[in-house]
Design a protein around this motif. Structure first.
Motif, short mmCIF file in Angstrom:
data_model
loop_
_atom_site.label_atom_id
_atom_site.label_comp_id
_atom_site.label_asym_id
_atom_site.label_seq_id
_atom_site.Cartn_x
_atom_site.Cartn_y
_atom_site.Cartn_z
N HIS A 1 0.84 -1.20 0.00
CA HIS A 1 0.00 0.00 0.00
C HIS A 1 0.87 1.25 0.00
O HIS A 1 0.61 2.22 -0.73
N SER A 2 1.92 1.25 0.84
CA SER A 2 2.78 2.43 0.94
C SER A 2 3.61 2.64 -0.31
O SER A 2 3.91 3.77 -0.69
N ALA A 3 3.99 1.54 -0.98
CA ALA A 3 4.86 1.65 -2.15
C ALA A 3 4.11 2.16 -3.37
O ALA A 3 4.69 2.85 -4.22
N PHE A 4 2.83 1.80 -3.48
CA PHE A 4 2.06 2.16 -4.67
C PHE A 4 0.87 3.01 -4.26
O PHE A 4 -0.12 2.51 -3.73
N LYS A 5 1.00 4.30 -4.49
CA LYS A 5 -0.04 5.23 -4.11
C LYS A 5 -1.16 5.23 -5.16
O LYS A 5 -0.98 4.83 -6.29
N LEU B 1 -6.28 0.63 -7.77
CA LEU B 1 -5.34 0.52 -8.87
C LEU B 1 -5.51 -0.84 -9.53
O LEU B 1 -6.23 -1.69 -9.04
N THR B 2 -4.81 -1.02 -10.63
CA THR B 2 -4.75 -2.34 -11.26
C THR B 2 -3.31 -2.82 -11.25
O THR B 2 -2.41 -2.12 -11.71
N ALA B 3 -3.10 -3.99 -10.68
CA ALA B 3 -1.79 -4.64 -10.71
C ALA B 3 -1.85 -5.75 -11.75
O ALA B 3 -2.76 -6.59 -11.72
N THR B 4 -0.91 -5.75 -12.67
CA THR B 4 -0.89 -6.73 -13.75
C THR B 4 0.36 -7.61 -13.63
O THR B 4 1.47 -7.10 -13.52
N LEU B 5 0.13 -8.91 -13.64
CA LEU B 5 1.24 -9.87 -13.65
C LEU B 5 1.47 -10.34 -15.08
O LEU B 5 0.57 -10.92 -15.70
N ARG C 1 10.79 1.85 -2.33
CA ARG C 1 9.77 2.65 -3.03
C ARG C 1 9.13 3.67 -2.07
O ARG C 1 8.93 4.83 -2.42
N GLU C 2 8.79 3.18 -0.89
CA GLU C 2 8.15 4.05 0.10
C GLU C 2 9.08 5.21 0.49
O GLU C 2 8.65 6.36 0.58
N CYS C 3 10.36 4.91 0.71
CA CYS C 3 11.33 5.96 1.08
C CYS C 3 11.46 6.99 -0.01
O CYS C 3 11.56 8.20 0.26
#
Length: 291
Positions: free
Chosen positions: A30-34, A77-81, A287-289
């Motif tokens: 959650h924190s990495a991908f806003k 959001l949409t996460a795609t693998l 990513r979060e940092c």
């Protein structure tokens, strides 16, 4: 009708990976991908410690008391693998094949996504597109993703990363978080990666087995390229040949990583027989940092 042993394996991965997502990964994901942005929700009285930049000066002027604006993140959001099912994914010399590792890793990412109310999509590829599952949310959808990761029988044997990225650009209408999961035994995909990166957040996940970089000393050994069928004999008792093999494979890996660096991508490296949670957590934390 799905065989009993298949259901048991799916259930085993579901239990393990949903636990990982709930207890270790979901918060960092959650924190990495806003989300795509924020929208105004309400105002409330100012409290000590609130950021003064959020003060609503119009309401404050009308009431004579300080009020602040509250905003809500537009989260979904949409996460795609994008998952490589080429023949080389069957390699595994440390109790686990690359494909088995990818199934657990993909399931963990899928559960992390739906835990944050995001959607998950899946595209399986070789030198062709083998299967494409559109984005949806919910646990039942993740179970389907796990089943396909484990038991989809691909028609192709090779790897064509350019093709799957072109397919992504033609089918994904909105910006997505894209996990490109492969051993990257392919060439000529730099342009397609550049184009896809302009629209999507591309995260390469490099899947490897230690024997791809280091040969054991076992005498004469036939090395078979699983994707092309080409056979090469190596005398592994010859230290020079083992060293040459290691240098060549390292050079190819360095070229790949230099490409990611030029495109400002942060790859995640995972290896069969090793825990993939720490590399994921480290990536999410970085990513979060940065954000």
């Amino acid at each position: 009708m799905i065989p009993r042993e298949v259901l048991q394996n799916i259930r085993r991965i579901q239990i393990r990976t949903s636990h990982l997502a709930d207890n270790m990964l979901a918060g960092q994901y959650h924190s990495a991908f806003k989300g795509r942005g924020v929208e105004f929700e309400e105002v409330r009285p100012y409290r000590i410690g609130d950021d003064i930049r959020t003060i609503d000066w119009n309401v404050t002027a009308r009431t004579g008391e300080p009020f602040v604006k509250l905003f809500r993140e537009e989260r979904q959001l949409t996460a795609t693998l994008l998952v490589d099912l080429s023949a080389s994914q069957g390699l595994g010399t440390n109790w686990q094949s690359k494909r088995e590792l990818v199934a657990e890793l993909g399931a963990s990412l899928a559960f992390s996504a739906i835990s944050n109310n995001d959607k998950i999509a899946l595209t399986l590829f070789t030198d062709n597109i083998e299967k494409a599952i559109p984005p949806r949310s919910g646990s039942r959808h993740v179970l389907r993703v796990i089943r396909e990761l484990l038991y989809c029988q691909p028609m192709g044997h090779g790897t064509n990363i350019s093709r799957v990225l072109e397919h992504l650009n033609h089918t994904a209408k909105r910006r997505s978080i894209v996990f490109l999961v492969s051993d990257f035994q392919d060439t000529g995909y730099e342009r397609a990666l550049k184009v896809a990166r302009r629209k999507h957040d591309i995260i390469p996940i490099v899947v490897a087995d230690r024997r791809e970089f280091e040969l054991p000393n076992v005498g004469l050994l036939d090395l078979v390229d699983a994707e092309t069928g080409q056979v090469v004999m190596i005398d592994t008792s010859n230290r020079h040949q083992r060293q040459l093999y290691a240098e060549q494979t390292k050079a190819l890996a360095d070229q790949r990583d230099q490409l990611f660096k030029r495109l400002r991508m942060d790859p995640i490296h995972v290896q069969t027989g090793e825990d993939f949670v720490d590399p994921l957590r480290k990536f999410f934390h970085q990513r979060e940092c940065r954000r």
